[in-house]
Scaffold this active site. Structure first.
Site, mmCIF file in Angstrom:
data_model
loop_
_atom_site.group_PDB
_atom_site.id
_atom_site.type_symbol
_atom_site.label_atom_id
_atom_site.label_comp_id
_atom_site.label_asym_id
_atom_site.label_seq_id
_atom_site.Cartn_x
_atom_site.Cartn_y
_atom_site.Cartn_z
ATOM 1 N N SER A 10 30.121 36.301 49.764
ATOM 2 C CA SER A 10 30.158 37.497 49.094
ATOM 3 C C SER A 10 28.435 37.777 48.736
ATOM 4 O O SER A 10 27.494 36.858 48.320
ATOM 5 C CB SER A 10 30.429 37.086 47.328
ATOM 6 O OG SER A 10 29.927 38.150 46.297
ATOM 7 N N HIS A 35 32.319 40.164 51.383
ATOM 8 C CA HIS A 35 32.936 40.413 50.455
ATOM 9 C C HIS A 35 31.535 41.370 49.611
ATOM 10 O O HIS A 35 30.308 41.066 49.874
ATOM 11 C CB HIS A 35 33.155 39.610 49.503
ATOM 12 C CG HIS A 35 33.698 39.910 48.788
ATOM 13 N ND1 HIS A 35 35.660 40.598 48.529
ATOM 14 C CD2 HIS A 35 33.909 39.832 47.056
ATOM 15 C CE1 HIS A 35 35.659 40.453 47.343
ATOM 16 N NE2 HIS A 35 34.664 40.221 46.473
ATOM 17 N N ASP A 37 30.960 42.918 46.380
ATOM 18 C CA ASP A 37 31.076 43.956 44.768
ATOM 19 C C ASP A 37 30.700 44.511 44.237
ATOM 20 O O ASP A 37 29.367 44.422 44.039
ATOM 21 C CB ASP A 37 30.579 42.085 43.617
ATOM 22 C CG ASP A 37 31.796 41.666 44.427
ATOM 23 O OD1 ASP A 37 33.369 41.090 44.128
ATOM 24 O OD2 ASP A 37 31.270 40.025 44.714
ATOM 25 N N MET A 39 30.320 46.171 40.481
ATOM 26 C CA MET A 39 30.765 46.800 39.166
ATOM 27 C C MET A 39 29.842 47.909 38.147
ATOM 28 O O MET A 39 29.085 47.787 38.527
ATOM 29 C CB MET A 39 29.497 44.936 38.632
ATOM 30 C CG MET A 39 30.240 43.777 39.390
ATOM 31 S SD MET A 39 29.415 42.210 38.774
ATOM 32 C CE MET A 39 29.670 41.300 40.409
ATOM 33 N N HIS A 69 35.234 44.943 46.148
ATOM 34 C CA HIS A 69 35.871 44.878 44.703
ATOM 35 C C HIS A 69 35.502 46.221 44.136
ATOM 36 O O HIS A 69 34.575 45.689 43.508
ATOM 37 C CB HIS A 69 35.655 43.312 44.928
ATOM 38 C CG HIS A 69 36.489 42.887 43.978
ATOM 39 N ND1 HIS A 69 36.266 41.106 43.736
ATOM 40 C CD2 HIS A 69 36.984 43.296 42.724
ATOM 41 C CE1 HIS A 69 36.793 41.460 42.390
ATOM 42 N NE2 HIS A 69 37.657 42.284 42.245
ATOM 43 N N MET A 71 35.801 46.601 40.624
ATOM 44 C CA MET A 71 34.935 46.312 39.381
ATOM 45 C C MET A 71 35.037 47.540 38.619
ATOM 46 O O MET A 71 33.821 47.456 37.527
ATOM 47 C CB MET A 71 34.543 44.335 38.955
ATOM 48 C CG MET A 71 35.246 43.950 39.824
ATOM 49 S SD MET A 71 34.782 42.366 39.883
ATOM 50 C CE MET A 71 33.050 42.561 41.346
ATOM 51 N N MET A 140 41.856 36.783 40.920
ATOM 52 C CA MET A 140 40.213 35.921 40.354
ATOM 53 C C MET A 140 40.792 34.387 39.678
ATOM 54 O O MET A 140 41.281 33.983 39.134
ATOM 55 C CB MET A 140 40.103 36.909 39.627
ATOM 56 C CG MET A 140 39.586 38.388 39.794
ATOM 57 S SD MET A 140 38.194 38.261 41.656
ATOM 58 C CE MET A 140 36.592 37.795 40.130
ATOM 59 N N GLY A 145 32.434 39.263 36.747
ATOM 60 C CA GLY A 145 30.987 39.659 36.040
ATOM 61 C C GLY A 145 29.662 39.236 36.777
ATOM 62 O O GLY A 145 29.041 39.526 36.918
ATOM 63 N N GLY A 148 28.106 32.407 40.234
ATOM 64 C CA GLY A 148 28.217 31.235 39.817
ATOM 65 C C GLY A 148 28.744 30.498 39.072
ATOM 66 O O GLY A 148 28.756 29.456 38.140
ATOM 67 N N ASP A 178 39.028 34.471 44.687
ATOM 68 C CA ASP A 178 37.182 34.675 44.419
ATOM 69 C C ASP A 178 36.567 34.199 43.005
ATOM 70 O O ASP A 178 37.481 34.250 42.245
ATOM 71 C CB ASP A 178 37.512 36.170 44.526
ATOM 72 C CG ASP A 178 35.889 36.633 44.231
ATOM 73 O OD1 ASP A 178 34.791 36.095 43.865
ATOM 74 O OD2 ASP A 178 35.007 38.166 44.135
ATOM 75 N N GLY A 179 35.579 33.236 42.899
ATOM 76 C CA GLY A 179 35.552 32.676 42.047
ATOM 77 C C GLY A 179 35.423 31.607 42.275
ATOM 78 O O GLY A 179 36.385 30.612 42.275
#
Length: 219
Positions: A10, A35, A37, A39, A69, A71, A140, A145, A148, A178-179
């Site tokens: 990502s 990836h 992201d 948001m 992705h 969100m 997820m 959001g 880390g 992911d995460g």
């Protein structure tokens, strides 16, 4: 394993002042997936990237696979923008109130691969109706959001259940996680049935160990 293993770093975990260099780092590691992201500051409490950045990266690195992705509270309003910008796969969440089925239809009509996503607190039943239609299910393992965060092991049960459903239904969708993915926990995700791994912070800090651990898990 139904599908070949893909590691999708990502760029949220990359250097935001030089995201082109982050994609180059992914490519130089021998990986194909990026990836991306997106948001909106509403569905998740953060803002990130838009279609303009995706278009620029696709132009500079056209041979990479862009795993987008969304969100967003209203992803159905942005399918065309991200499809036109160069997305190869567009994944949408099961949680917001919007027309999910017709949004998947729109992604398909745009010639892109389809993904459905669900959060750690969302039951697997939310995505089951869409399994025959999608190319990828994204589990997820943190509340989306921010990068880390620590891996939530509830994702392992969901990955395993999705793998069993894939076999039972004779489907071939990818299972992505992911995460909080690290070199220490990636093998357990793969052993449960995951074939697509998103890692941001870990890839850009410890990429060689992550890739080695993931590849060793499928041998």
């Amino acid at each position: 394993m139904v599908n070949s293993l893909e590691i999708a770093p990502s760029i949220l975990g990359g250097d935001h002042s030089a995201l082109g260099e982050s994609v180059a780092q992914i490519k130089n590691a021998g990986l194909k997936w990026v990836h991306f992201d997106v948001m909106d500051g509403h569905f998740v409490p953060n803002l990130s990237f838009g279609p303009g950045l995706l278009k620029a990266l696709k132009k500079k690195f056209p041979d990479m696979f862009y795993d987008v992705h969304l969100m967003l509270d209203n992803p159905h309003l942005y399918i065309d923008a991200f499809a036109d910008a160069g997305a190869d796969l567009i994944a949408i969440h099961a949680e917001p109130d919007y027309p999910i089925a017709s949004t998947l239809d729109n992604i398909h009509s745009a010639g892109k691969k389809l993904g459905i996503v669900f959060n750690p607190k969302t039951e697997i039943g939310a995505v089951i109706p869409y399994l025959p239609r999608v190319d990828l299910v994204l589990v997820m393992s943190v509340q989306p959001g921010f990068g880390g965060q620590k891996f939530n092991p509830v994702a392992l049960e969901k990955i395993e259940r999705l793998a069993k459903l894939r076999d039972e239904l004779k489907l071939s969708y990818r299972i992505e996680v992911d995460g909080g993915i690290t070199a220490e926990n990636v093998a357990e995700c793969i052993s449960r049935g995951c074939d697509t791994v998103v890692a941001g912070t870990e890839f850009f800090k410890n990429g060689e160990a992550l890739i080695s651990a993931a590849n060793s898990a499928i041998k």
